[in-house]
Design an enzyme around this catalytic site. Structure first.
Site, PDB file in Angstrom:
ATOM      1  N   HIS A  92       0.979  -1.196   0.067  1.00 26.69           N
ATOM      2  CA  HIS A  92      -0.181  -0.003   0.053  1.00 26.69           C
ATOM      3  C   HIS A  92       0.888   1.212   0.060  1.00 26.69           C
ATOM      4  O   HIS A  92       1.856   1.121   0.350  1.00 26.69           O
ATOM      5  CB  HIS A  92      -0.925   0.275   1.174  1.00 26.69           C
ATOM      6  CG  HIS A  92      -0.076  -0.150   2.598  1.00 26.69           C
ATOM      7  ND1 HIS A  92      -0.183  -1.234   3.030  1.00 26.69           N
ATOM      8  CD2 HIS A  92      -0.162   0.625   3.453  1.00 26.69           C
ATOM      9  CE1 HIS A  92       0.711  -1.357   4.071  1.00 26.69           C
ATOM     10  NE2 HIS A  92       0.517   0.050   4.578  1.00 26.69           N
TER      11      HIS A  92
ATOM     12  N   ARG B   3      -4.400   2.825  13.352  1.00 25.92           N
ATOM     13  CA  ARG B   3      -4.450   1.542  12.482  1.00 25.92           C
ATOM     14  C   ARG B   3      -4.272   0.313  13.568  1.00 25.92           C
ATOM     15  O   ARG B   3      -3.448   0.562  14.681  1.00 25.92           O
ATOM     16  CB  ARG B   3      -3.176   1.477  11.695  1.00 25.92           C
ATOM     17  CG  ARG B   3      -2.961  -0.024  10.920  1.00 25.92           C
ATOM     18  CD  ARG B   3      -1.715  -0.095  10.260  1.00 25.92           C
ATOM     19  NE  ARG B   3      -0.511  -0.284  10.997  1.00 25.92           N
ATOM     20  CZ  ARG B   3       0.571   0.254  10.877  1.00 25.92           C
ATOM     21  NH1 ARG B   3       1.050   0.502   9.651  1.00 25.92           N
ATOM     22  NH2 ARG B   3       1.609  -0.207  11.716  1.00 25.92           N
TER      23      ARG B   3
END
Length: 312
Positions: A288, A303
Site C-alpha cells: 500500500h 491502525r
C-alpha cells in the site's frame, strides 16, 4: 499473367530499451486462485472497486459483534479482494480492536506512536503530530520474523483534498513477471530490516534502542499465501535490503525490477477517504501507498495490525 512485386522489409535503425522494462500490452489479471469459482455472498453486498483488488462492503455495522457466519464470509471476501472498505463506521478505538481480533492476536509496534492503547498506532499528520512517511509502496512490518497478517485502518480526520490510499495486488505482480525472472526468484530469499524505512525520519539514538528487538530477518522473495496457496511477490522498498547470496550490484538491479511491479496501475485500487471509513487489508498479498498530496492539512488515522505467521 500478372505478378505481384515483393516489397522488401524496411530496415529500422538500431534501438533498444533496458531488459525487463515495463511494456505495454495485455496483463494477466486473476482475482481468484486457479480453479476457484466465485461464490455469492449472503450476509452483505460486495461492490468491486478494482478488477482483482478492492471491494466496498455494504450492509454491515462494524460496531456490532461479528457472528461466525459473517466472519467466515468476510474472510472469504478478504481473500478474494485483498482489501475491503467499509464506509462511515465511526468506530471507537475499542470497537476497532474488537473487530480486528476476529482474525487473531493484535500486534504492538514500539517504532510508531500509540493511540488509546499499545495495540493502536496513530498517524497524526497535523502540526501536533510526529512526522513519518508512508508515501512509498510497502507491506507492513516485513522486518518482523512474523509480519502482520493484516491491518484495520480508520480515518478519523480527512484533509479537504487528497490523502487517498492505494493498494497493489502482489499476486498479479508475480503472475506477470517474465518467466526467466520468476525462475530466478522462486527459491530466493531476501533480507528485511526496519532501519532503512525508519531512518528517514528518526535519528540513530531512537533506532538504536530497537536494534536488538528487531534484528534483520530473511523471508522468501516469493511467499506462498497460507490460505489461498497463491504465490505473491514479497519484497518492498521500505524494508527489503538485499537478496541473499547475490553480489550487491546484482541484488540491487533485481530488487529495483521487483519493487517496481507495485507501480503498475492494472494491479492497483485507489480509495478516497471520508471520516469514519475503515479499510481492512491482507498484508500477505498486498502493498500500500499513502498518497502525500495534502500539504499541511491535517490527516489523522488509526491502525490496528493483526499478528501473522512466518512466510514460506
Amino acid at each position: 499473367m500478372s505478378t505481384t512485386a515483393i516489397r522488401p522489409v524496411p530496415t529500422l535503425r538500431e534501438a533498444r530499451i533496458p531488459d525487463h522494462a515495463f511494456y505495454e500490452g495485455r496483463r494477466v489479471l486473476h482475482r481468484l486462485p486457479a480453479g476457484a469459482e466465485p461464490v455469492p455472498y449472503e450476509h452483505f453486498e460486495v461492490v468491486p472497486l478494482g478488477v482483482t483488488i478492492g471491494a466496498e462492503i455494504r450492509g454491515l455495522d462494524l460496531k456490532q459483534p461479528v457472528p461466525d457466519e459473517i466472519r467466515e464470509e468476510l474472510n472469504r471476501a478478504l481473500l478474494e479482494w485483498k482489501v475491503l472498505f467499509f464506509r462511515k463506521q465511526h468506530l471507537t478505538s475499542t470497537q476497532q480492536q474488537q473487530f480486528a481480533r476476529n482474525w487473531g492476536e493484535l500486534e504492538t509496534n514500539p517504532l510508531l506512536e500509540a493511540g488509546d492503547s499499545e495495540e493502536v498506532v496513530r498517524f497524526d499528520k497535523s502540526a501536533a503530530g510526529i512526522p513519518t512517511f508512508e508515501n512509498v509502496w510497502h507491506a507492513d512490518v516485513t522486518f518482523r520474523e512474523r509480519p502482520a497478517m493484516g491491518a484495520v485502518l480508520q480515518l478519523r480526520e480527512v484533509p479537504p483534498t487528497g490523502g487517498d490510499t492505494m493498494w497493489a495486488d502482489m499476486a498479479a505482480a508475480y503472475d506477470n513477471l517474465p518467466a526467466d525472472v520468476r525462475t530466478r526468484i522462486d527459491a530466493a530469499w531476501a533480507v528485511h530490516d526496519f532501519i532503512p524505512g525508519f531512518q528517514r525520519f528518526y535519528g540513530p539514538e531512537r533506532l538504536a534502542r530497537h536494534q536488538d528487538l528487531f534484528p534483520p530477518v530473511e523471508h522468501p522473495v516469493v511467499r506462498t499465501h497460507p490460505e489461498t496457496g497463491r504465490r505473491t511477490l514479497f519484497v518492498n522498498t521500505s524494508f527489503t535490503t538485499r537478496i541473499a547470496g547475490l553480489e550487491r550490484a546484482e541484488s540491487d538491479e533485481l530488487l529495483r525490477l521487483l519493487v517496481q511491479q507495485a507501480h503498475v496501475p492494472e494491479y492497483q485500487v485507489r480509495f478516497h477517504w471520508q471520516p469514519g471509513d475503515v479499510a481492512f487489508w491482507d498484508n500477505r498479498a498486498t502493498q500500500h501507498y499513502a498518497v502525500g498530496d495534502y500539504g499541511d492539512a491535517p490527516r489523522i488515522a488509526e491502525r490496528v495490525a493483526i499478528a501473522g505467521d512466518r512466510p514460506y
